[in-house]
Design an enzyme around this catalytic site. Structure first.
Site, PDB file in Angstrom:
ATOM      1  N   LYS A  82       0.861  -1.186   0.000  1.00  0.00           N
ATOM      2  CA  LYS A  82       0.000   0.000   0.000  1.00  0.00           C
ATOM      3  C   LYS A  82       0.894   1.230   0.000  1.00  0.00           C
ATOM      4  CE  LYS A  82      -3.875   1.749   2.859  1.00  0.00           C
ATOM      5  NZ  LYS A  82      -4.724   1.400   4.033  1.00  0.00           N
ATOM      6  N   SER A 160      -9.374   1.076   3.214  1.00  0.00           N
ATOM      7  CA  SER A 160      -8.591   1.956   2.375  1.00  0.00           C
ATOM      8  C   SER A 160      -7.468   1.239   1.611  1.00  0.00           C
ATOM      9  CB  SER A 160      -7.980   3.079   3.221  1.00  0.00           C
ATOM     10  OG  SER A 160      -7.099   2.571   4.195  1.00  0.00           O
ATOM     11  N   SER A 184      -9.603  -1.319   7.377  1.00  0.00           N
ATOM     12  CA  SER A 184      -8.985  -1.089   6.068  1.00  0.00           C
ATOM     13  C   SER A 184      -8.204  -2.265   5.505  1.00  0.00           C
ATOM     14  CB  SER A 184      -8.076   0.139   6.123  1.00  0.00           C
ATOM     15  OG  SER A 184      -8.849   1.310   6.191  1.00  0.00           O
TER      16      SER A 184
END
Lengths: 468, 112
Positions: A82, A160, A184
């Site tokens: 990420k 996310s 997330s």
């Protein structure tokens, strides 16, 4: 030429192929980079390809493997992170326009540990801007566009950690690293049909990761199997002097043998009554599978606390402090999602006493949840009450009649508890459903054992989306 | 500009939709249950009184870049903040209940 099915193999299987010299890290890396360039961009899953460094790392891995030096089961396996993890000399954008050109001079500890394990970092993966800390309310909340689940591109990949979820599901990386403040890792894992692990708070160093909430943030693996999550956790867990919250515990994965006693699993009351019918039937089928090695207690009362107000107040206060300069600069206006452009201003006015109250109530919260764990090994629930949301609607308008009951995701995060989620079926629009198992602090071994056993007798984690 | 309600969304998203605060208290936590019940509100309820002054602060500090729709959305967020705060301040905590964050004093590191 690498057959397409190889890209969907688990990281463990890829490692075995590499170490038996049935393929090379260079071939896998080139193949995954090609897929990231094409499929990855179609899914809005990629921020930056690390082609030059990845090819160099892959060549080095192949050379070491040829010489018989196998660093770990992940040696030579390509992976992505990420884009909130610092990587030296390469942009780390936090998914947000104001940070698009941000470059750090160091690597995050997780990146360094995976390099030490021989894994090959090939891409920085897309994410919701600022990990959702400013209050996004729709899928289009990143400068890379809305993350799309490879199962149906009219639907969101979750947030996310949107890029890691989509990239793992679409066979674009061997595995990925995501982060969770409150949901997330679990949400994109569920919406993309992959296996995700939220580790216990403090088990994995966050040094080099974007801070949203210092008392809630965690990093963890998103993979194509529970065993992969275990192998990645084994590589990244442990004390780091650069993160004061990290703990002096390691994690060691061993494939479980026959159990001497059955696991004890609780199902919270109200967790399936208002979920989508397909989510419920998939969950009930999972419980049936669990009964082979676990006893199930249904309708357990979940402790009564203000989970939502507490997690919201903490994220508001810590998030406003973490992004103080951004808020004060006026650059919130550069964020993609309209809700994110104003969320920080109200967060700035969170009363200090309310924030401290939210921190104070976490101790009785932990005591109450730990009391439940006196009589069980883990809690089972659907990960989300619905399948993924369509990208053309506000989240609140997607499934207005659906509810997951007890606030297990905020509760687990407020108490710092580990959870593993795994795909357990398909629901509306051909989208995956998911099961979560949550345990007491530092119970990753047992959670991953249970998920591993489930995946021995089911095939949901082996399903592949049609990408043509 | 569209005006979403941020805090209600955060609450909703975390708990997956419409009944986030279903209350079935453990016996030992009755005080907590009462406190959280106090925070349950409806869309139509009037904003808490502190929202007006807080919104004025927002206007003073950042208002030049905010539209009327933005300010309305921020007002909705602030109403959530006020109601959540009311819930959190109503918790039955004792003087000895410390924040679950440990501060430690540290001896200076001696450079050799």
């Amino acid at each position: 030429m690498t057959p397409p099915s190889v890209y969907f193999e688990s990281a463990a299987a890829l490692g075995r192929m590499l170490h038996a010299r049935r393929t090379t890290s260079l071939a896998l890396t080139r193949g995954y980079l090609d897929r990231l360039r094409t499929i990855g961009h179609e899914l809005n899953a990629v921020v930056t390809l690390m082609e030059d460094s990845a090819l160099a790392e892959a060549e080095r891995a192949d050379e070491e493997i040829r010489r018989g030096r196998i660093r770990s089961p992940l040696h030579g396996v390509p992976y992505g992170v990420k884009d909130l993890l610092a990587t030296r000399g390469v942009p780390t954008t936090w998914g947000a326009e104001p940070y698009r050109n941000q470059v750090f001079d160091h690597d995050a500890t997780v990146v360094r540990r995976l390099r030490d394990a021989g894994a090959v970092l090939i891409a920085k993966l897309a994410m919701v801007e600022l990990a959702g800390g400013m209050g996004y309310d729709e899928a289009d909340a990143s400068f890379t566009g809305p993350g799309l689940t490879p199962w149906n591109r009219a639907f969101w990949s979750g947030g996310s950690s949107s890029g890691p979820g989509a990239a793992v599901a679409a066979g674009l990386v061997g595995f990925a690293i995501g982060s969770e403040t409150s949901g997330s890792i679990l949400t994109p894992s569920a919406f993309c049909g992959v296996t995700g692990l939220r580790p216990t708070y403090g088990l994995v160093s966050r040094h080099g990761a974007m801070a949203l909430s210092w008392t809630l943030d965690k990093l963890g693996p998103m993979c194509r199997s529970a065993e992969d999550c275990a192998l990645v956790l084994q590589a990244i867990a442990g004390r780091d002097p650069k993160d004061a919250t990290s703990v002096a515990r390691r994690f060691r994965w061993q494939r479980p043998e026959r159990r001497a006693r059955k696991l004890r699993v609780l199902v919270p009351k109200g967790c399936v009554e208002k979920v989508q019918p397909e989510v419920r039937s998939a969950f009930e089928a999972s419980l049936h599978e669990l009964e082979a090695f676990a006893t199930i207690e249904h309708d357990v009362e979940w402790p009564d606390f203000p989970w939502g107000p507490s997690v919201g107040t903490i994220v508001d206060a810590e998030g406003a402090a973490a992004f103080l300069s951004l808020i004060e600069s006026g650059d919130l206006a550069k964020l993609r999602c309209p809700a994110d452009r104003i969320g920080g201003y109200s967060s700035m006015l969170t009363p200090a006493v309310d924030y401290v109250q939210a921190l104070r109530v976490r101790a009785p919260m932990k005591r109450a949840v730990n009391a439940l764990f006196q009589r069980c090994d883990m809690i089972a629930s659907p990960t989300r009450a619905s399948v993924s949301y369509p990208i053309d609607k506000k989240f609140r308008d997607a499934y207005p009649d659906v509810s997951g009951g007890p606030a297990l995701i905020p509760a687990g995060n407020l108490c710092g508890l580990p959870a593993v989620c795994l795909p357990n079926g398909f629901g509306q629009h051909g989208l995956p459903t998911s099961l979560t198992l949550m345990g007491p602090a530092f119970s990753e071994s047992l959670l991953l054992e249970a998920a591993y056993r489930l995946q021995l007798v089911t095939e949901w984690h082996r399903q592949q989306p049609q990408l043509a | 500009m569209h005006a979403p309600n941020r805090r209600r969304f955060l609450q909703w998203f975390a708990t997956v939709a419409a009944v986030p605060w279903t209350r079935t208290a453990l016996p030992a936590l009755g005080a907590v249950a009462a406190a959280t019940a106090a925070a349950q509100t409806t869309e139509e309820e009037a904003p808490p009184p502190e929202v007006g002054p807080w919104l004025e602060i927002v206007k003073q500090r950042w208002g030049r870049t905010l539209s009327p729709d933005d300010l309305k959305a921020i007002g909705d967020n602030l109403a959530w903040t006020a109601r959540s705060g009311k819930t959190l301040r109503a918790l039955s905590l004792q003087n000895a209940d410390e924040p679950d964050v440990v501060f430690r004093a540290e001896r200076p590191v001696v450079e050799k």
